[in-house]
Write an enzyme that holds these catalytic residues in place. Structure first.
Site, mmCIF file in Angstrom:
data_model
loop_
_atom_site.group_PDB
_atom_site.id
_atom_site.type_symbol
_atom_site.label_atom_id
_atom_site.label_comp_id
_atom_site.label_asym_id
_atom_site.label_seq_id
_atom_site.Cartn_x
_atom_site.Cartn_y
_atom_site.Cartn_z
ATOM 1 N N SER A 271 -14.658 -11.888 -0.157
ATOM 2 C CA SER A 271 -14.211 -12.190 1.323
ATOM 3 C C SER A 271 -15.338 -12.123 2.401
ATOM 4 C CB SER A 271 -13.145 -11.717 1.524
ATOM 5 O OG SER A 271 -13.346 -10.316 1.674
ATOM 6 N N PRO B 94 0.873 -1.150 -0.116
ATOM 7 C CA PRO B 94 0.007 0.041 0.012
ATOM 8 C C PRO B 94 0.891 1.141 -0.177
ATOM 9 C CG PRO B 94 -0.196 -1.042 2.225
ATOM 10 C CD PRO B 94 0.571 -2.086 1.346
ATOM 11 N N PRO B 95 0.178 2.366 -0.345
ATOM 12 C CA PRO B 95 0.920 3.730 -0.130
ATOM 13 C C PRO B 95 1.449 4.053 0.890
ATOM 14 C CG PRO B 95 -1.143 4.050 -1.294
ATOM 15 C CD PRO B 95 -1.153 2.592 -0.585
ATOM 16 N N GLY B 96 2.787 4.595 1.119
ATOM 17 C CA GLY B 96 3.490 5.089 2.290
ATOM 18 C C GLY B 96 4.039 4.121 3.062
ATOM 19 N N VAL B 97 4.566 2.963 2.514
ATOM 20 C CA VAL B 97 5.204 1.935 3.589
ATOM 21 C C VAL B 97 6.736 1.988 3.411
ATOM 22 C CG1 VAL B 97 3.346 0.612 3.750
ATOM 23 C CG2 VAL B 97 4.866 0.263 1.688
ATOM 24 N N GLY B 98 6.974 2.825 2.163
ATOM 25 C CA GLY B 98 8.582 3.303 1.832
ATOM 26 C C GLY B 98 9.162 2.352 0.835
ATOM 27 N N LYS B 99 8.336 2.062 0.023
ATOM 28 C CA LYS B 99 8.828 1.245 -1.375
ATOM 29 C C LYS B 99 9.780 1.949 -1.963
ATOM 30 C CE LYS B 99 4.629 0.543 -2.890
ATOM 31 N NZ LYS B 99 4.022 1.396 -1.925
ATOM 32 N N LYS C 134 -5.474 -7.747 6.946
ATOM 33 C CA LYS C 134 -6.703 -7.797 7.689
ATOM 34 C C LYS C 134 -6.290 -8.088 9.276
ATOM 35 C CE LYS C 134 -9.304 -9.622 3.765
ATOM 36 N NZ LYS C 134 -10.041 -10.457 3.031
#
Length: 814
Positions: A713, A390-395, A756
């Site tokens: 799900s 996801p966005p903002g995890v430092g990729k 989740k």
């Protein structure tokens, strides 16, 4: 109006061989005398091509037809009076009466001359207008019975007509001044015309209009009307003349500038040659010097020398010269075999990675493995990694950290929205403005053939379109078996990309080309736990924002409790991007107090959060222990991480209808229908009366209706909520679930398990029900992420009921 006043008094002077007493202008006295003359009943008719004769106007005509020559000579020997009619079509060589206009002008032959070239020229002057009644003779020349063409009303002098005549004279003089081909004597002649009637006729005779338009003016009986039409024609011609002059002036300026630039460039070239400063030679010497020190293969060296000789033979002014120069500059500026030395100190690399990023152990482990193998075998091909999360995890920032850890140059290329294949492969150098693709351009800027190359947002590359398929072009770049000979259309030679460490980043794998995905080593980067976010904020975000805002560490302090409060009540994300923005906002608000030297708390307090950020947009933890039959907690995946959601079921009197609300997608609606039908089919197992399905209306709602929801799900959550509502059995405390269901009662695995689980831990959930096939996903998750959570694995939908709901006895007792 190029032929206005084509009449030139000098021409008449030449014809008259110096008889200067002749002036072809009509005085008022001559006009009165002319109007008093009677028109003969029978007139010899002279057809004129391309000319309309007006009363009072003197024109020279060249007579060529035998009939016309005979008519002119006989009339000149007689009373010198003839009738002049204009031809309707000037192309007719031998006109008949039907080819002539019906209204013409009585003319007097002033002079007949035999010209040196053998032609006959007559000077004629118009007198009065006439109208043909009927032809009376065809041979040897035309004669016709005529009558005088009378005006509707006599001319009455008034101010309006005087202003009209003055305007005609002014416009005509203005046109003469703007037309260099018209002699200035014409303006002099205009100023000396006293008679308004003659002025109108004189200007009308010389208008730049077709013969048909002049004939219409001749046939206008009312002088005032004719003068208005002449003024209109003059105004139109003046506008066209002004536009024509503007265009000519602009073209002249452009040509003059080009000539000036060429002259100056030639002068500059001569001066430079005298001083030994020829820029073309200097540039060629620079290219030659750069090439002599390049580390490249013999094949590339031969290509350079071949293209360099071609450049030397070219004219510097040729368009191909700049293209060839640009091509050679790219060749000598590419690093080719120039590489930076890798840092094989594994402990140092690990320390650098840990310093820049907290967590992300799997990525760090893969980089250390690569360095270890590279130290053992020097020519190993670089890995091609794809970091998904996801966005903002430092990729993206991880790529820069990896480059620092291994001691390589860093290059980043954003692929978001890329739609043109030429952006990857480049343009052919034959096109104007051609350039290499962005891969080669980035390598050129890095000045190293083994950088860490981050391909950002690879999941957002456009697919097949009118400009080709960029995803397909990336296949060669990201295939370790092919990128050793990457072909760029501009270079037209192979370039070795096998030493480049490519790191792609993406938010999802679903939009990546399958063949492209197959070539990359995918590493999932999931969201952070609360404890991890606190550590990231303390180690990285706070120091970074304090430095950017000019604050010292002692001037503002964030405690762990404050950071936890911010994370839980002001952010809802898997990464830390929004958290960093909030920290920056709090620092900015306190920077004001520091500058104004006001008192403030150096330790951030809860009240400061309320003052700066306002009320918390999220609850610290949602009340998951809602002990009401029909309400179940589910787990969902979103692009920004995991979320918990509630499924609510209510029963009311009705006819067995099913209503679904909460902005649900088609797949989720199908899951709800499936769960309801399965419950009806197996109602006996759960001690549900079949009649209940006929007399009760079922309403399923999932809160936060403004948010679209979809996916399979929530299948077991919907089924459990329906079973809870119909049986009256409440859900056990702190239970949540996720899984897809089938019509046969099976529970299938779903994705996004780690996200989740993080959402469940944030909500203090202790028990999670999953498909048995998801057990392998739990095994891959770090133990810290799953500590304190008990997992229950099921294969059948019925199993969920006894796990999640209270026993029948408890339900009846309560």
């Amino acid at each position: 109006m190029s032929d206005l006043f084509d009449f030139d008094p000098k021409r008449f002077s030449d014809i008259y061989e110096g008889e200067n007493e002749f002036i072809p202008l009509l005085s008022q006295e001559e006009e009165d005398q002319m109007n008093a003359e009677e028109i003969p009943e029978i007139l010899a008719i002279l057809p004129l091509r391309n000319t309309v004769l007006f009363p009072g106007v003197v024109i020279p005509i060249t007579v060529g037809r035998d009939k016309s020559i005979r008519l002119i000579k006989e009339s000149y020997r007689g009373n010198k009076i003839i009738g002049v009619l204009a031809q309707k079509e000037s192309e007719i060589e031998d006109p008949e009466f039907k080819d002539l206009y019906n209204i013409g002008t009585v003319a007097t032959i002033l002079r007949l001359l035999q010209m040196p070239d053998g032609s006959t020229t007559a000077i004629i002057q118009g007198k009065k207008r006439f109208k043909v009644i009927e032809p009376v003779q065809v041979d040897p020349y035309f004669k016709a019975k005529v009558t005088q063409f009378e005006s509707i009303k006599p001319f009455i002098k008034n101010k309006e007509f005087g202003a009209l005549i003055s305007s005609i004279k002014d416009l005509a003089i203005q046109i003469i001044k703007m037309s260099p081909q018209i002699p200035s004597d014409a303006a002099f002649a205009l100023r000396n015309i006293e008679s308004p009637v003659f002025l109108v006729n004189f200007v009308a005779s010389n208008l730049n209009t077709p013969i048909s338009e002049k004939q219409k003016l001749l046939e206008v009986p009312d002088l005032l009307n004719r003068a208005n039409q002449v003024l209109g024609a003059l105004s139109n011609d003046l506008q066209l003349l002004e536009l024509k002059n503007q265009i000519q002036d602009k073209v002249k300026v452009d040509i003059d500038k080009q000539q000036r630039d060429y002259f100056l460039s030639q002068q500059l070239k001569t001066i430079q040659e005298e001083l030994g400063m020829n820029p073309n030679e200097q540039h060629m010497n620079e290219l030659r010097d750069k090439a002599s020190s390049k580390k490249w293969s013999k094949d590339i060296e031969e290509i350079f020398h071949k293209e360099f000789l071609k450049l030397q033979r070219m004219n510097p002014m040729a368009a191909e010269y700049s293209i060839q120069t640009n091509y050679l500059e790219v060749l000598v500026e590419l690093p080719w075999d120039d590489c930076t030395s890798d840092n094989f100190d594994l402990k140092n690399a690990q320390a650098v990675l840990d310093e820049d990023h907290y967590g992300l152990e799997k990525v760090k482990e893969r980089i250390i493995e690569y360095l270890a193998v590279l130290k053992l075998k020097k020519d190993i091909k670089s890995p091609i990694l794809c970091l998904v999360g996801p966005p903002g995890v430092g990729k993206t920032s991880l790529g820069k950290s990896i480059a620092r850890a291994v001691g390589r140059k860093y290059v980043r290329m954003s692929l978001g929205g890329l739609r043109d294949e030429a952006e990857i492969r480049g343009h052919r150098k034959t096109y104007i403005g051609a350039m290499p693709g962005r891969i080669i351009q980035s390598i050129r800027k890095a000045k190293s053939s083994n950088p860490v190359f981050v391909l950002d947002e690879i999941d957002k590359v456009m697919g097949m379109n009118i400009n080709g398929d960029p995803s397909a072009a990336l296949l060669e770049v990201l295939d370790p078996e092919q990128n050793g000979a990457f072909y760029d259309n501009f270079l037209e030679v192979n370039y070795d990309l096998s030493r480049v460490m490519f790191i792609a980043t993406a938010n999802t794998l679903s939009t990546i080309h399958p063949a492209l995905l197959d070539r990359m080593e995918v590493i999932d980067i999931n969201g952070y736990l609360l404890e991890e976010k606190i550590q990231i904020a303390k180690r990285h975000l706070e120091p970074k924002q304090r430095k950017e805002h000019g604050l010292k560490k002692s001037q503002l302090v964030f405690s762990d409790d404050i950071l936890e409060k911010i994370i839980e009540t002001y952010t809802r994300e898997s990464g830390v991007r929004h958290l960093e923005k909030i920290i920056a906002r709090i620092i900015r608000s306190n920077a004001r107090f520091i500058v104004e030297k006001e008192k403030y708390s150096k330790k951030v307090r809860i009240s400061d959060l309320d003052r700066v950020l306002g009320p918390p947009p999220y609850q610290k933890e949602r009340d998951i222990n809602i002990r009401i039959p029909g309400v179940i907690t589910g787990l969902a995946w979103t692009p920004v991480g995991g979320e918990i959601l509630f499924v609510e079921v209510s029963l009311s009197k009705g006819k067995g209808e099913l209503t679904l609300t909460g902005n649900l997608g088609d797949v989720m609606k199908e899951s709800a229908t499936l769960a309801y039908e399965y419950l009806k089919a197996h109602s006996a197992i759960l001690d549900i009366e079949e009649a209940d399905f006929e007399k009760l209306h079922v309403h399923i709602h999932i809160p936060e209706g403004a948010t679209p929801k979809d996916g399979p799900s929530a299948g077991i959550t919907l089924f459990t909520a329906l079973a809870s509502a119909f049986t009256g059995r409440k859900v056990k405390p702190s239970f949540a679930m996720t899984g897809e269901i089938t019509l046969r009662g099976k529970v299938l695995p779903v994705g996004g398990i780690k996200e989740k689980i993080l959402a469940a831990k944030r909500a203090k959930i202790t028990d999670i029900i999953l498909s048995a096939e998801n057990k392998k996903d739990i095994a891959e998750i770090k133990p810290d992420y799953v500590s304190g959570v008990c997992f229950h694995y099921v294969t059948e939908m019925i199993e969920v009921i006894d796990l999640a709901l209270e026993s029948k006895a408890s339900a009846k007792k309560k």
